[in-house]
Design a protein around this motif. Structure first.
Motif, PDB file in Angstrom:
ATOM      1  N   GLU A 263       0.840  -1.217   0.000  1.00 25.66           N
ATOM      2  CA  GLU A 263       0.000   0.000   0.000  1.00 25.66           C
ATOM      3  C   GLU A 263       0.868   1.258   0.000  1.00 25.66           C
ATOM      4  O   GLU A 263       0.456   2.298  -0.524  1.00 25.66           O
ATOM      5  CB  GLU A 263      -0.906   0.017   1.241  1.00 25.66           C
ATOM      6  N   VAL A 264       2.043   1.154   0.584  1.00 24.09           N
ATOM      7  CA  VAL A 264       2.963   2.295   0.618  1.00 24.09           C
ATOM      8  C   VAL A 264       3.541   2.508  -0.789  1.00 24.09           C
ATOM      9  O   VAL A 264       3.589   3.637  -1.303  1.00 24.09           O
ATOM     10  CB  VAL A 264       4.099   2.036   1.648  1.00 24.09           C
ATOM     11  N   ILE A 265       3.924   1.408  -1.424  1.00 30.51           N
ATOM     12  CA  ILE A 265       4.500   1.510  -2.777  1.00 30.51           C
ATOM     13  C   ILE A 265       3.441   2.033  -3.753  1.00 30.51           C
ATOM     14  O   ILE A 265       3.710   2.937  -4.565  1.00 30.51           O
ATOM     15  CB  ILE A 265       5.066   0.140  -3.224  1.00 30.51           C
ATOM     16  N   ASP A 266       2.210   1.517  -3.633  1.00 33.02           N
ATOM     17  CA  ASP A 266       1.125   1.983  -4.524  1.00 33.02           C
ATOM     18  C   ASP A 266       0.894   3.483  -4.345  1.00 33.02           C
ATOM     19  O   ASP A 266       0.700   4.210  -5.327  1.00 33.02           O
ATOM     20  CB  ASP A 266      -0.185   1.233  -4.226  1.00 33.02           C
ATOM     21  N   ALA A 267       0.905   3.942  -3.111  1.00 30.70           N
ATOM     22  CA  ALA A 267       0.665   5.371  -2.855  1.00 30.70           C
ATOM     23  C   ALA A 267       1.803   6.208  -3.433  1.00 30.70           C
ATOM     24  O   ALA A 267       1.565   7.296  -3.983  1.00 30.70           O
ATOM     25  CB  ALA A 267       0.532   5.623  -1.352  1.00 30.70           C
ATOM     26  N   ALA A 268       3.029   5.694  -3.354  1.00 31.09           N
ATOM     27  CA  ALA A 268       4.179   6.434  -3.901  1.00 31.09           C
ATOM     28  C   ALA A 268       4.066   6.524  -5.422  1.00 31.09           C
ATOM     29  O   ALA A 268       4.334   7.575  -6.019  1.00 31.09           O
ATOM     30  CB  ALA A 268       5.483   5.755  -3.497  1.00 31.09           C
ATOM     31  N   ILE A 269       3.604   5.429  -6.050  1.00 33.15           N
ATOM     32  CA  ILE A 269       3.452   5.434  -7.515  1.00 33.15           C
ATOM     33  C   ILE A 269       2.352   6.424  -7.921  1.00 33.15           C
ATOM     34  O   ILE A 269       2.533   7.246  -8.826  1.00 33.15           O
ATOM     35  CB  ILE A 269       3.138   4.004  -8.037  1.00 33.15           C
ATOM     36  N   ALA A 270       1.215   6.360  -7.202  1.00 31.09           N
ATOM     37  CA  ALA A 270       0.092   7.252  -7.540  1.00 31.09           C
ATOM     38  C   ALA A 270       0.515   8.721  -7.376  1.00 31.09           C
ATOM     39  O   ALA A 270       0.215   9.560  -8.233  1.00 31.09           O
ATOM     40  CB  ALA A 270      -1.119   6.931  -6.666  1.00 31.09           C
ATOM     41  N   ALA A 271       1.248   9.007  -6.305  1.00 29.42           N
ATOM     42  CA  ALA A 271       1.676  10.398  -6.075  1.00 29.42           C
ATOM     43  C   ALA A 271       2.664  10.833  -7.157  1.00 29.42           C
ATOM     44  O   ALA A 271       2.632  11.982  -7.616  1.00 29.42           O
ATOM     45  CB  ALA A 271       2.306  10.521  -4.689  1.00 29.42           C
ATOM     46  N   SER A 272       3.510   9.927  -7.595  1.00 33.41           N
ATOM     47  CA  SER A 272       4.479  10.264  -8.646  1.00 33.41           C
ATOM     48  C   SER A 272       3.752  10.554  -9.949  1.00 33.41           C
ATOM     49  O   SER A 272       4.101  11.478 -10.686  1.00 33.41           O
ATOM     50  CB  SER A 272       5.460   9.121  -8.880  1.00 33.41           C
ATOM     51  N   GLU A 273       2.721   9.745 -10.233  1.00 36.57           N
ATOM     52  CA  GLU A 273       1.970   9.966 -11.479  1.00 36.57           C
ATOM     53  C   GLU A 273       1.207  11.286 -11.428  1.00 36.57           C
ATOM     54  O   GLU A 273       1.100  11.984 -12.430  1.00 36.57           O
ATOM     55  CB  GLU A 273       1.039   8.783 -11.751  1.00 36.57           C
ATOM     56  N   PHE A 274       0.717  11.645 -10.255  1.00 31.06           N
ATOM     57  CA  PHE A 274       0.040  12.927 -10.089  1.00 31.06           C
ATOM     58  C   PHE A 274       1.032  14.057 -10.412  1.00 31.06           C
ATOM     59  O   PHE A 274       0.705  15.026 -11.092  1.00 31.06           O
ATOM     60  CB  PHE A 274      -0.504  13.038  -8.654  1.00 31.06           C
ATOM     61  N   GLY A 275       2.258  13.873  -9.947  1.00 35.58           N
ATOM     62  CA  GLY A 275       3.356  14.691 -10.446  1.00 35.58           C
ATOM     63  C   GLY A 275       3.514  16.085  -9.873  1.00 35.58           C
ATOM     64  O   GLY A 275       4.323  16.862 -10.371  1.00 35.58           O
ATOM     65  N   ASN A 276       2.807  16.412  -8.807  1.00 34.44           N
ATOM     66  CA  ASN A 276       3.000  17.717  -8.181  1.00 34.44           C
ATOM     67  C   ASN A 276       3.796  17.497  -6.898  1.00 34.44           C
ATOM     68  O   ASN A 276       3.319  16.861  -5.963  1.00 34.44           O
ATOM     69  CB  ASN A 276       1.621  18.339  -7.874  1.00 34.44           C
ATOM     70  N   PHE A 277       5.012  18.015  -6.865  1.00 35.41           N
ATOM     71  CA  PHE A 277       5.890  17.730  -5.725  1.00 35.41           C
ATOM     72  C   PHE A 277       6.111  18.960  -4.842  1.00 35.41           C
ATOM     73  O   PHE A 277       7.232  19.260  -4.432  1.00 35.41           O
ATOM     74  CB  PHE A 277       7.213  17.142  -6.226  1.00 35.41           C
TER      75      PHE A 277
END
Ligand SMILES: Cc1ncc(COP(=O)(O)O)c(C=O)c1O
Length: 347
Positions: free
Chosen positions: A8-22
């Motif tokens: 679930e942590v890895i999935d959230a990191a991928i989703a946040a990366s795809e969202f792309g606002n850092f």
């Protein structure tokens, strides 16, 4: 550790990366909720949300504690051997570091109360505790913590308790007791440091917190942070929440895996000449006495044989070594084989 974080942590990191606002972030309220729920459920410790201060790391928190108390504190006590930043933090603020060797009782390192209770202290001095203890792996018992807390309160000291390894209790009959839960008197003198980083293998996203119930002490701590220590990054907050909310089944599996690694390493090293391992009750670290090894530099000797152990001298204990068990059984078995060969090379 070498392990991949909970899915679930890895999935959230991928989703946040795809969202792309850092961009920047403040602590999301659901993270505070889960910290409080979890602390109550796992440790029976009630945390007031107002007492939480977020930080990007624990080493900086150790330094902030010294900075916050530098004016009223003349010396900083800690127990050796100890994770090296405990030894360097006081000097960064021109404070005197006082090292108290832990007492070896049978096969277990613990408080040396004879020494501690006869220390020359002044009100306002700081004690930095590592609980559970890195590197020796002790999970202090409630009885030990009560006696230690009484002494802290009686002497009017401040306590910084680094509890980063609290979710990694390996012994089935041991449990973690947050020291601030021992008494309100102790809690009012205490800065507790916690983080999901060690447990769920997300230290690279820096998200830790201090729990400081006393408003005045919290004010001093926050002042020492100002302008120097930033908030955790948005990804750190996000992954901390996912880890705490969904990571429990993963943590249970991790503990089973680590227990097997611990037992394997302890048994194999016990059979190696000259080495004396200590079985950790908590953490994924195994401490050993290598002072009888017939070489000047045990750390270097094992490195020459392809095993990278931590050198005890950095922990205030030359001649000792620390093995990290946070890896696959296969890698650990290979390391243990190389250690055996390294010992045989000396006979
Ligand atoms: C006791 C202890 N405190 C702090 C840290 C480091 O924390 P951080 O990476 O958040 O600075 C470690 C890492 O090994 C540790 O064992």
């Amino acid at each position: 550790m070498d392990f991949r974080s909970p899915p679930e942590v890895i999935d959230a990191a991928i989703a946040a990366s795809e969202f792309g606002n850092f961009g920047y972030s403040k602590c999301p309220p659901p993270l505070v909720d889960i910290v409080i729920e979890r602390s109550r459920a796992l440790y029976g410790w009630d945390i007031d949300p107002r007492s939480i201060v977020w930080l990007p790391g624990m080493v900086c928190a150790l330094n902030v504690c010294c900075r916050a108390l530098a004016q009223e504190c003349s010396q900083v006590f800690t127990q050796t051997p100890i994770y090296p930043p405990f030894l360097s933090a006081p000097g960064n603020f021109d404070l005197i570091s006082r090292e108290i060797p832990m007492r070896l009782e049978g096969h277990r390192f613990t408080f040396d109360f004879d020494v501690i209770e006869s220390l020359n202290t002044s009100p306002g001095d700081l004690f930095m505790l590592c609980h559970p203890h890195n590197p020796v792996g002790t999970a202090f018992t409630k009885k030990e913590l009560i006696r230690f807390s009484n002494w802290i309160v009686e002497k009017k000291l401040y306590l910084c308790s680094d509890e980063i390894h609290c979710d990694l209790i390996l012994d089935l009959d041991a449990r973690h007791h947050p020291i601030a839960s021992i008494s309100p008197e102790l809690a009012s003198r205490c800065i507790t440091l916690m983080a999901p980083s060690k447990t769920f293998n997300i230290p690279g996203f820096g998200c830790s917190f201090a729990v400081i119930p006393d408003p005045q002490l919290r004010g001093k701590f926050k002042k020492a942070l100002q302008g120097i220590v930033p908030d955790p990054p948005a990804m750190g907050f996000l992954l901390a929440e996912k880890a705490y909310r969904y990571g429990e089944p993963w943590r249970m599996e991790l503990l089973t895996y680590l227990r097997r690694n611990r037992d394997l390493a302890f048994n194999k090293i016990s059979d190696m000449p000259w080495l004396r391992p200590f079985k950790p009750e908590a953490t994924y670290l195994l401490w050993m006495d290598a002072r009888k090894l017939p070489t000047d530099n045990p750390h270097h000797h094992f490195e020459q044989h392809g095993v990278g152990l931590s050198d005890g001298k950095d922990f205030g204990a030359p001649g000792y070594l620390r093995l990290n068990l946070g890896c696959t059984h296969k890698l650990l078995s290979e390391a243990l084989l190389r250690m055996k060969i390294a010992c045989q090379a000396l006979s």
